[in-house]
Design a protein around this motif. Sequence first.
Motif, short mmCIF file in Angstrom:
data_model
loop_
_atom_site.label_atom_id
_atom_site.label_comp_id
_atom_site.label_asym_id
_atom_site.label_seq_id
_atom_site.Cartn_x
_atom_site.Cartn_y
_atom_site.Cartn_z
N ARG A 193 0.87 -1.18 0.00
CA ARG A 193 0.00 0.00 0.00
C ARG A 193 0.90 1.22 0.00
NH1 ARG A 193 -5.53 1.54 1.78
NH2 ARG A 193 -5.92 -0.41 0.70
N LEU A 194 0.71 2.08 -0.99
CA LEU A 194 1.52 3.29 -1.11
C LEU A 194 0.66 4.51 -0.85
CD1 LEU A 194 3.43 2.32 -4.37
CD2 LEU A 194 4.23 2.12 -2.02
N GLY A 195 1.16 5.42 -0.06
CA GLY A 195 0.42 6.62 0.31
C GLY A 195 0.32 7.61 -0.82
N ARG A 196 -0.58 8.56 -0.65
CA ARG A 196 -0.82 9.54 -1.70
C ARG A 196 0.27 10.60 -1.77
NH1 ARG A 196 -5.76 13.18 0.64
NH2 ARG A 196 -4.61 14.05 2.37
N HIS A 197 1.13 10.64 -0.78
CA HIS A 197 2.21 11.62 -0.78
C HIS A 197 3.31 11.27 -1.79
CE1 HIS A 197 3.59 8.45 1.89
NE2 HIS A 197 4.82 8.86 1.63
N LEU A 198 3.33 10.04 -2.29
CA LEU A 198 4.35 9.63 -3.25
C LEU A 198 3.97 10.07 -4.66
CD1 LEU A 198 5.06 5.99 -2.03
CD2 LEU A 198 6.55 7.97 -1.81
N SER A 199 4.92 10.65 -5.35
CA SER A 199 4.67 11.09 -6.73
C SER A 199 4.70 9.88 -7.67
CB SER A 199 5.73 12.09 -7.17
OG SER A 199 6.99 11.45 -7.28
N ARG A 200 4.23 10.11 -8.86
CA ARG A 200 4.24 9.05 -9.87
C ARG A 200 5.66 8.57 -10.16
NH1 ARG A 200 1.34 9.64 -15.77
NH2 ARG A 200 1.64 7.48 -16.40
N LEU A 210 5.55 -6.51 -11.65
CA LEU A 210 4.27 -5.89 -11.34
C LEU A 210 3.14 -6.77 -11.85
CD1 LEU A 210 2.68 -3.40 -10.30
CD2 LEU A 210 2.88 -2.47 -12.62
N THR A 211 2.21 -7.10 -10.97
CA THR A 211 1.04 -7.89 -11.35
C THR A 211 -0.16 -6.99 -11.52
OG1 THR A 211 1.88 -9.76 -10.10
CG2 THR A 211 -0.44 -9.80 -10.67
N ARG A 212 -0.36 -6.09 -10.57
CA ARG A 212 -1.54 -5.22 -10.62
C ARG A 212 -1.25 -3.95 -9.83
NH1 ARG A 212 -7.48 -6.56 -8.10
NH2 ARG A 212 -8.51 -4.79 -9.02
N LEU A 213 -1.77 -2.84 -10.32
CA LEU A 213 -1.69 -1.59 -9.60
C LEU A 213 -3.08 -0.97 -9.61
CD1 LEU A 213 1.03 1.03 -9.61
CD2 LEU A 213 -1.30 1.78 -9.98
N ARG A 214 -3.55 -0.59 -8.45
CA ARG A 214 -4.87 0.02 -8.34
C ARG A 214 -4.72 1.35 -7.62
NH1 ARG A 214 -10.43 -2.75 -6.26
NH2 ARG A 214 -11.74 -1.12 -7.10
N ARG A 243 -9.34 7.03 -5.45
CA ARG A 243 -9.65 8.46 -5.60
C ARG A 243 -8.88 9.36 -4.65
NH1 ARG A 243 -15.93 9.51 -6.98
NH2 ARG A 243 -15.98 8.20 -8.82
N ASP A 244 -8.57 8.84 -3.46
CA ASP A 244 -7.83 9.65 -2.49
C ASP A 244 -6.33 9.71 -2.79
OD1 ASP A 244 -7.05 7.11 -1.77
OD2 ASP A 244 -7.59 7.31 0.35
N GLY A 245 -5.89 9.02 -3.84
CA GLY A 245 -4.49 9.07 -4.25
C GLY A 245 -3.65 7.91 -3.76
N THR A 246 -4.17 7.08 -2.86
CA THR A 246 -3.41 5.92 -2.41
C THR A 246 -3.39 4.87 -3.51
OG1 THR A 246 -5.34 4.93 -1.36
CG2 THR A 246 -3.93 6.30 0.03
N ARG A 247 -2.40 4.00 -3.44
CA ARG A 247 -2.26 2.94 -4.44
C ARG A 247 -2.06 1.61 -3.74
NH1 ARG A 247 1.02 7.24 -6.07
NH2 ARG A 247 0.64 8.03 -8.16
N ASP A 248 -2.66 0.58 -4.29
CA ASP A 248 -2.36 -0.80 -3.91
C ASP A 248 -1.60 -1.41 -5.07
OD1 ASP A 248 -3.48 -0.94 -1.39
OD2 ASP A 248 -5.40 -1.69 -2.09
N TRP A 274 0.33 -4.95 -6.38
CA TRP A 274 0.59 -6.36 -6.20
C TRP A 274 1.80 -6.70 -7.07
CZ3 TRP A 274 -4.21 -4.34 -5.99
CH2 TRP A 274 -5.04 -4.74 -4.95
N ILE A 275 2.83 -7.27 -6.44
CA ILE A 275 4.02 -7.69 -7.16
C ILE A 275 4.24 -9.18 -6.88
CG2 ILE A 275 5.15 -5.45 -7.27
CD1 ILE A 275 6.69 -6.11 -4.75
N ARG A 276 4.92 -9.83 -7.81
CA ARG A 276 5.16 -11.27 -7.64
C ARG A 276 6.55 -11.62 -8.14
NH1 ARG A 276 1.80 -14.30 -12.49
NH2 ARG A 276 3.14 -13.54 -14.16
#
Length: 65
Positions: free
Chosen positions: A14-21, A39-43, A46-51, A53-55
């Motif tokens: 889980r990555l916070g919204r404070h991290l830039s692209r 990278l398997t999946r990145l979601r 709306r609040d800017g957080t990211r989930d 999934w890496i494998r």
Amino acid sequence: MSKRDVEYEIERVRLGRHLSRGAVRQLLTDQAEYGGWELTRLRRYRDGTRDVWIRRRIIRVHATV
């Protein structure tokens, strides 16, 4: 070894919204290059957080006696 016999270790980050692209891209690049992760999946929510999934493949060594 067939494709079905391949096992993966999966990790959710889980990555916070404070991290830039660019910071997220660099983090994932480092994980891929030095840890063997892909990278398997990145979601992105709306609040800017990211989930993310890496494998990576689990390599089993079978001892022959």
